[in-house]
Design a protein around this motif. Sequence first.
Motif, PDB file in Angstrom:
ATOM      1  N   LYS A   1       0.799  -1.229   0.000  1.00  0.00           N
ATOM      2  CA  LYS A   1       0.000   0.000   0.000  1.00  0.00           C
ATOM      3  C   LYS A   1       0.837   1.286   0.000  1.00  0.00           C
ATOM      4  CE  LYS A   1      -0.867   0.181   4.998  1.00  0.00           C
ATOM      5  NZ  LYS A   1      -1.856   0.026   6.057  1.00  0.00           N
ATOM      6  N   HIS A   2       2.101   1.187   0.449  1.00  0.00           N
ATOM      7  CA  HIS A   2       2.944   2.393   0.435  1.00  0.00           C
ATOM      8  C   HIS A   2       3.882   2.436  -0.771  1.00  0.00           C
ATOM      9  CE1 HIS A   2       1.349   3.434   4.247  1.00  0.00           C
ATOM     10  NE2 HIS A   2       1.972   2.490   4.924  1.00  0.00           N
ATOM     11  N   ARG A   3       3.575   1.663  -1.805  1.00  0.00           N
ATOM     12  CA  ARG A   3       4.486   1.588  -2.952  1.00  0.00           C
ATOM     13  C   ARG A   3       4.799   2.954  -3.562  1.00  0.00           C
ATOM     14  NH1 ARG A   3       3.535  -2.687  -7.700  1.00  0.00           N
ATOM     15  NH2 ARG A   3       3.487  -4.067  -5.903  1.00  0.00           N
ATOM     16  N   PRO A   4       3.859   3.919  -3.549  1.00  0.00           N
ATOM     17  CA  PRO A   4       4.207   5.239  -4.106  1.00  0.00           C
ATOM     18  C   PRO A   4       5.442   5.859  -3.453  1.00  0.00           C
ATOM     19  CG  PRO A   4       1.837   5.079  -3.789  1.00  0.00           C
ATOM     20  CD  PRO A   4       2.430   3.848  -3.185  1.00  0.00           C
ATOM     21  N   LEU A   5       5.778   5.436  -2.214  1.00  0.00           N
ATOM     22  CA  LEU A   5       7.000   5.952  -1.580  1.00  0.00           C
ATOM     23  C   LEU A   5       8.255   5.581  -2.369  1.00  0.00           C
ATOM     24  CD1 LEU A   5       6.441   5.199   2.232  1.00  0.00           C
ATOM     25  CD2 LEU A   5       6.634   7.444   1.155  1.00  0.00           C
ATOM     26  N   LEU A   6       8.120   4.523  -3.168  1.00  0.00           N
ATOM     27  CA  LEU A   6       9.286   4.051  -3.919  1.00  0.00           C
ATOM     28  C   LEU A   6       9.471   4.799  -5.243  1.00  0.00           C
ATOM     29  CD1 LEU A   6       8.897   0.187  -3.431  1.00  0.00           C
ATOM     30  CD2 LEU A   6      10.267   1.777  -2.091  1.00  0.00           C
ATOM     31  N   ASP A   7       8.458   5.585  -5.610  1.00  0.00           N
ATOM     32  CA  ASP A   7       8.585   6.340  -6.858  1.00  0.00           C
ATOM     33  C   ASP A   7       9.791   7.270  -6.762  1.00  0.00           C
ATOM     34  OD1 ASP A   7       6.334   5.082  -7.656  1.00  0.00           O
ATOM     35  OD2 ASP A   7       4.985   6.789  -7.369  1.00  0.00           O
ATOM     36  N   GLY A   8      10.585   7.268  -7.775  1.00  0.00           N
ATOM     37  CA  GLY A   8      11.770   8.146  -7.764  1.00  0.00           C
ATOM     38  C   GLY A   8      12.963   7.539  -7.067  1.00  0.00           C
TER      39      GLY A   8
ATOM     40  N   PHE B   1      10.715 -11.627  -2.003  1.00  0.00           N
ATOM     41  CA  PHE B   1      10.929 -10.184  -1.808  1.00  0.00           C
ATOM     42  C   PHE B   1      11.880  -9.636  -2.877  1.00  0.00           C
ATOM     43  CE2 PHE B   1      14.045  -7.161  -0.052  1.00  0.00           C
ATOM     44  CZ  PHE B   1      13.235  -6.044   0.079  1.00  0.00           C
ATOM     45  N   VAL B   2      12.973 -10.361  -3.107  1.00  0.00           N
ATOM     46  CA  VAL B   2      13.972  -9.900  -4.090  1.00  0.00           C
ATOM     47  C   VAL B   2      13.353  -9.853  -5.486  1.00  0.00           C
ATOM     48  CG1 VAL B   2      16.175 -10.457  -5.205  1.00  0.00           C
ATOM     49  CG2 VAL B   2      15.932 -10.694  -2.730  1.00  0.00           C
ATOM     50  N   VAL B   3      12.591 -10.889  -5.804  1.00  0.00           N
ATOM     51  CA  VAL B   3      11.937 -10.920  -7.119  1.00  0.00           C
ATOM     52  C   VAL B   3      11.001  -9.717  -7.258  1.00  0.00           C
ATOM     53  CG1 VAL B   3      10.240 -12.177  -8.516  1.00  0.00           C
ATOM     54  CG2 VAL B   3      12.140 -13.403  -7.468  1.00  0.00           C
ATOM     55  N   GLY B   4      10.269  -9.419  -6.170  1.00  0.00           N
ATOM     56  CA  GLY B   4       9.335  -8.291  -6.185  1.00  0.00           C
ATOM     57  C   GLY B   4      10.039  -6.971  -6.413  1.00  0.00           C
ATOM     58  N   VAL B   5      11.177  -6.781  -5.736  1.00  0.00           N
ATOM     59  CA  VAL B   5      11.922  -5.526  -5.882  1.00  0.00           C
ATOM     60  C   VAL B   5      12.483  -5.408  -7.298  1.00  0.00           C
ATOM     61  CG1 VAL B   5      13.972  -4.264  -5.104  1.00  0.00           C
ATOM     62  CG2 VAL B   5      12.471  -5.355  -3.432  1.00  0.00           C
ATOM     63  N   ARG B   6      13.001  -6.512  -7.810  1.00  0.00           N
ATOM     64  CA  ARG B   6      13.578  -6.473  -9.156  1.00  0.00           C
ATOM     65  C   ARG B   6      12.487  -6.217 -10.194  1.00  0.00           C
ATOM     66  NH1 ARG B   6      19.008 -10.235  -9.336  1.00  0.00           N
ATOM     67  NH2 ARG B   6      19.653  -8.607 -10.703  1.00  0.00           N
ATOM     68  N   ALA B   7      11.309  -6.760  -9.922  1.00  0.00           N
ATOM     69  CA  ALA B   7      10.209  -6.551 -10.866  1.00  0.00           C
ATOM     70  C   ALA B   7       9.828  -5.065 -10.933  1.00  0.00           C
ATOM     71  CB  ALA B   7       9.002  -7.385 -10.455  1.00  0.00           C
ATOM     72  N   LEU B   8      10.097  -4.345  -9.857  1.00  0.00           N
ATOM     73  CA  LEU B   8       9.823  -2.902  -9.862  1.00  0.00           C
ATOM     74  C   LEU B   8      10.937  -2.113 -10.564  1.00  0.00           C
ATOM     75  CD1 LEU B   8       8.578  -2.460  -6.165  1.00  0.00           C
ATOM     76  CD2 LEU B   8       7.170  -2.440  -8.236  1.00  0.00           C
ATOM     77  N   GLY B   9      11.962  -2.830 -11.009  1.00  0.00           N
ATOM     78  CA  GLY B   9      13.071  -2.173 -11.715  1.00  0.00           C
ATOM     79  C   GLY B   9      14.057  -1.504 -10.770  1.00  0.00           C
ATOM     80  N   LYS B  10      14.058  -1.926  -9.502  1.00  0.00           N
ATOM     81  CA  LYS B  10      14.961  -1.310  -8.524  1.00  0.00           C
ATOM     82  C   LYS B  10      16.197  -2.178  -8.300  1.00  0.00           C
ATOM     83  CE  LYS B  10      11.397   1.420  -7.425  1.00  0.00           C
ATOM     84  NZ  LYS B  10      11.288   2.735  -8.080  1.00  0.00           N
TER      85      LYS B  10
END
Lengths: 229, 365
Positions: free
Chosen positions: B71-78, B127-136
Amino acid sequence: MLRVSVTMLNSFRLLMTEDWMDAARFDAEVRGERAPTRQMRLGSAIHAILENPTAHAVGDLDAPGEYCATVDGEEFVFPREIIEPCLAVVELGGVAECKAALDYDIDGEQVTVVGKADRLVGNSVIEYKSKWGRFDVKDYAAALQWRYYLRLFRAARVRYHVFVIAEDEGGEDFDAAYALRSIEPFDFFPYPGLAADCERWVRAFTVYAHAHQLEPWLRSSHEAEEVSA
Amino acid sequence: MLKILESTDAMKVETLVVTVFGQPGLGKSTLANGAEAPLTLDFDRGSHRAGNRQRTVLMDAWVDVEELLGKHRPLLDGQQTLVLDTIGRCLDILSLDIIGKNPKHGAPGSGLSLQGWGALKSGFAAFVVGVRALGKDLVLVAHDKEEKDGDNRIIRPDIQGGSYGLVTQISDLMGYLSMQGGARTLNFSPTDASVGKNPCGWNPWRVPDVEQRPRFLADLIAEAKGKLSALSGEAALLSAQVEEWRAKIEASIKPADLTALLPGAKGLVPIVQAQVRTLLGARVRVLGLHFDAASGAYGAVAAQPAPPPAPAVPVERETQGGAVAYCDHAEARPHIARSKTGRKIVCPTCIMEVTAADLRQPASA
């Protein structure tokens, strides 16, 4: 002139670093006097199946129930629940069972290191390993095999796929003798100092081989088997 | 839309996982803050000590991580990089969460059970797969630990039990930060004294002052992405080269055809040469040729007297319906397999080369 396989150098590292490996055992390995352990035969059986699954399938060819391979007269039967996930990670491209040799000049003596990779794909070496019991990536990181393969093939990467298999105790998932616990992929890369590390081990091995009078076994075709045409 | 890459296609490396480990106080967190647009997930409550501090989220429980990716994913924008500081404490917190959700996975006092270790591994991998999927990108910060490795001592990241292996596996780069000759040094190479992962073949880096080069880690990660993408491109080129050779070799029928290929094979890079040599060897066996070292050419093997005919051993194979069919590959070494349903003899030649329709019923079986 001596000829030594990557497998032998790997065992030599164990002799130098592990308490459980002693000189008598290592020398017997060099002389070809040690029979493969059951776990090694199991590993060979899986390797044979993965290399040519169709030839080892039992039952309906489209949906084999089991895979079977015979190693040194012993028959190993694996259920499809073990073999098929392993087959799913086996690379289809490239070329299997490629050999290479690399000559070292050790104080004027030519020492040839020979090795055979499970598969080469592009600029990578791919190795498949079966592991019985507990998997620890540290065991592979410390080994010499990937280092020599990087040198022998001038590869950019060695990728391992380790199939962690245990003798099935409860038969909870299926009624079989073995169970696949996990498949562990990981990579190793060249690093500055790799060539020097490899040469250092060849040099140490050469000194040891002469001191233990192992030359006859390192000149014969027995030792060169890994790259024999 | 699905992105399908053939084995001969290059692959651009867009995200990396980097592990940095070392003694406390050497500046691991400060180094991590030099990644591209970092967001530190502070599990150790130590980020106040780091220089060049960037945006930080204090993490008390694994649910904080889940909410950050949910739910706080917008914090990761930028933000381009997530820094887990430290990865050891992060995994401790994930362990507590796993135990809390399922008592079979362990107990707070005694730690994870065998099943619990499996859950930790799969939970962190997800978790790692999820972060990588976000391109981070991910930077994992760890303290160091000296361990016995055979007769030697070796320094590794201080990460509990089996999860050390997982971190090693998922890390694209793993560097040891230490003091060498009075200078902070980051070494990605594995050595006798410390573990490492160095796909870029870097020499040890002298870590610059954060004021002089605040984006040091960002630069390293960018360079690593470029080098790993280039390696992938090189892999694709070499694969295509091998496929060209495969086609030429398979099209060769006469000894002279194969001999004509030899000069070109000599100039290949070793890893392609090894593959081409294997393909040539296989073709030579199929065509029944031999290599004459004196002339440097392939030739036909001199005709051998025909071996006496082997006794016709019918080889049987159980078909799907349970009937038994026979082939007459008398020369084939019967492969004996035993299944739970009984004993079968399978001819490997038939399995590989003919279908069930080619099998015949025995004339006098």
